[in-house]
Write a protein that holds these residues in place. Structure first.
Motif, PDB file in Angstrom:
ATOM      1  N   ASN A   1     -39.319  41.878 -54.368  1.00  0.00           N
ATOM      2  CA  ASN A   1     -38.542  40.675 -54.064  1.00  0.00           C
ATOM      3  C   ASN A   1     -39.298  39.404 -54.435  1.00  0.00           C
ATOM      4  OD1 ASN A   1     -35.836  41.259 -52.697  1.00  0.00           O
ATOM      5  ND2 ASN A   1     -37.215  42.686 -51.653  1.00  0.00           N
ATOM      6  N   GLY A   2     -40.609  39.402 -54.194  1.00  0.00           N
ATOM      7  CA  GLY A   2     -41.410  38.233 -54.554  1.00  0.00           C
ATOM      8  C   GLY A   2     -41.473  38.012 -56.054  1.00  0.00           C
ATOM      9  N   SER A   3     -41.657  39.089 -56.793  1.00  0.00           N
ATOM     10  CA  SER A   3     -41.693  38.983 -58.256  1.00  0.00           C
ATOM     11  C   SER A   3     -40.349  38.540 -58.800  1.00  0.00           C
ATOM     12  CB  SER A   3     -42.068  40.335 -58.875  1.00  0.00           C
ATOM     13  OG  SER A   3     -43.322  40.749 -58.437  1.00  0.00           O
ATOM     14  N   TYR A   4     -39.295  39.069 -58.196  1.00  0.00           N
ATOM     15  CA  TYR A   4     -37.930  38.772 -58.622  1.00  0.00           C
ATOM     16  C   TYR A   4     -37.666  37.265 -58.604  1.00  0.00           C
ATOM     17  CZ  TYR A   4     -32.787  39.175 -58.500  1.00  0.00           C
ATOM     18  OH  TYR A   4     -31.437  39.077 -58.734  1.00  0.00           O
TER      19      TYR A   4
ATOM     20  N   ALA B   1     -32.804  34.290 -58.779  1.00  0.00           N
ATOM     21  CA  ALA B   1     -33.681  33.157 -59.082  1.00  0.00           C
ATOM     22  C   ALA B   1     -32.948  32.121 -59.925  1.00  0.00           C
ATOM     23  CB  ALA B   1     -34.944  33.634 -59.793  1.00  0.00           C
TER      24      ALA B   1
ATOM     25  N   THR C   1     -45.176  36.519 -50.876  1.00  0.00           N
ATOM     26  CA  THR C   1     -44.710  37.882 -50.634  1.00  0.00           C
ATOM     27  C   THR C   1     -45.453  38.906 -51.483  1.00  0.00           C
ATOM     28  OG1 THR C   1     -42.874  37.567 -52.187  1.00  0.00           O
ATOM     29  CG2 THR C   1     -42.402  37.198 -49.852  1.00  0.00           C
ATOM     30  N   VAL C   2     -45.719  38.574 -52.747  1.00  0.00           N
ATOM     31  CA  VAL C   2     -46.419  39.526 -53.616  1.00  0.00           C
ATOM     32  C   VAL C   2     -47.843  39.768 -53.111  1.00  0.00           C
ATOM     33  CG1 VAL C   2     -47.364  39.890 -55.931  1.00  0.00           C
ATOM     34  CG2 VAL C   2     -45.012  39.085 -55.656  1.00  0.00           C
TER      35      VAL C   2
ATOM     36  N   GLY D   1     -40.275  34.869 -57.933  1.00  0.00           N
ATOM     37  CA  GLY D   1     -41.454  34.151 -58.411  1.00  0.00           C
ATOM     38  C   GLY D   1     -41.502  33.960 -59.915  1.00  0.00           C
TER      39      GLY D   1
ATOM     40  N   GLY E   1     -42.693  33.818 -54.164  1.00  0.00           N
ATOM     41  CA  GLY E   1     -43.311  34.933 -54.877  1.00  0.00           C
ATOM     42  C   GLY E   1     -44.756  35.147 -54.443  1.00  0.00           C
TER      43      GLY E   1
ATOM     44  N   ILE F   1     -41.647  30.000 -56.798  1.00  0.00           N
ATOM     45  CA  ILE F   1     -43.012  30.439 -57.091  1.00  0.00           C
ATOM     46  C   ILE F   1     -43.781  30.670 -55.789  1.00  0.00           C
ATOM     47  CG2 ILE F   1     -45.200  29.729 -58.131  1.00  0.00           C
ATOM     48  CD1 ILE F   1     -43.445  28.174 -60.215  1.00  0.00           C
TER      49      ILE F   1
END
Length: 162
Positions: A108-111, A123, A143-144, A113, A140, A137
């Protein structure tokens, strides 16, 4: 005929990754659904393919920014909440649940971020609704990094999936 141990390990790892992907999409979409309902929106359908990307269609959507944030935010909160409940009830959290939680945080963070740069999915929608890119960002990063920390604390994933 039995499969060699190496093939079984590869199969187990692929299965865990696939099931984690499906679970992550389920908690992510549940966040969209919950926030749509809370804002008075009407969920028309949830598309949940066995391969690919899930999607929740809401119409009318009186608060599209709130509903859109709901997917990634709740996609992180539900697994963290499950870990907290397990810790409270059992005194410990199962390694598979920790792996899944890390997976959800990272996915979810990458999605969000990096998704804004790819002009894709939630996003892209959030940028269109006026969310500053720095907020995506920051989400992301916040969370990442904990997701990676959870995975790091688990040790080698190969040991977990033996």
């Amino acid at each position: 005929m039995l499969l060699p141990p190496r093939v079984l390990r590869i199969f187990r790892r692929a299965l865990v990754a696939y099931l984690s992907w499906l679970g992550m999409m389920a908690v992510h979409e549940s966040g969209h659904v919950l926030c749509a309902w809370l804002s008075g929106g009407h969920v028309q359908r949830v598309i949940f393919p066995l391969w690919g990307f899930s999607r929740t269609d809401v119409w009318p959507d009186p608060s599209p920014q709130f509903e859109t944030w709901g997917g990634p935010v709740m996609g992180c909160v539900w697994p963290l909440l499950a870990c907290a409940v397990l810790k409270l009830v059992n005194g410990k959290v199962w390694p598979t649940m920790l792996f899944f939680t890390g997976f959800c945080l990272i996915a979810n963070g990458s999605y969000l971020g990096v998704g804004w740069a790819m002009h894709s999915g939630d996003a892209s929608d959030l940028v269109e609704f006026g969310t500053p890119k720095i907020a995506l960002i920051a989400f992301g990063a916040f969370t990442v990094l904990p997701g990676l920390f959870i995975w790091h604390r688990l040790g080698r994933v190969s040991q977990l999936l033996q």
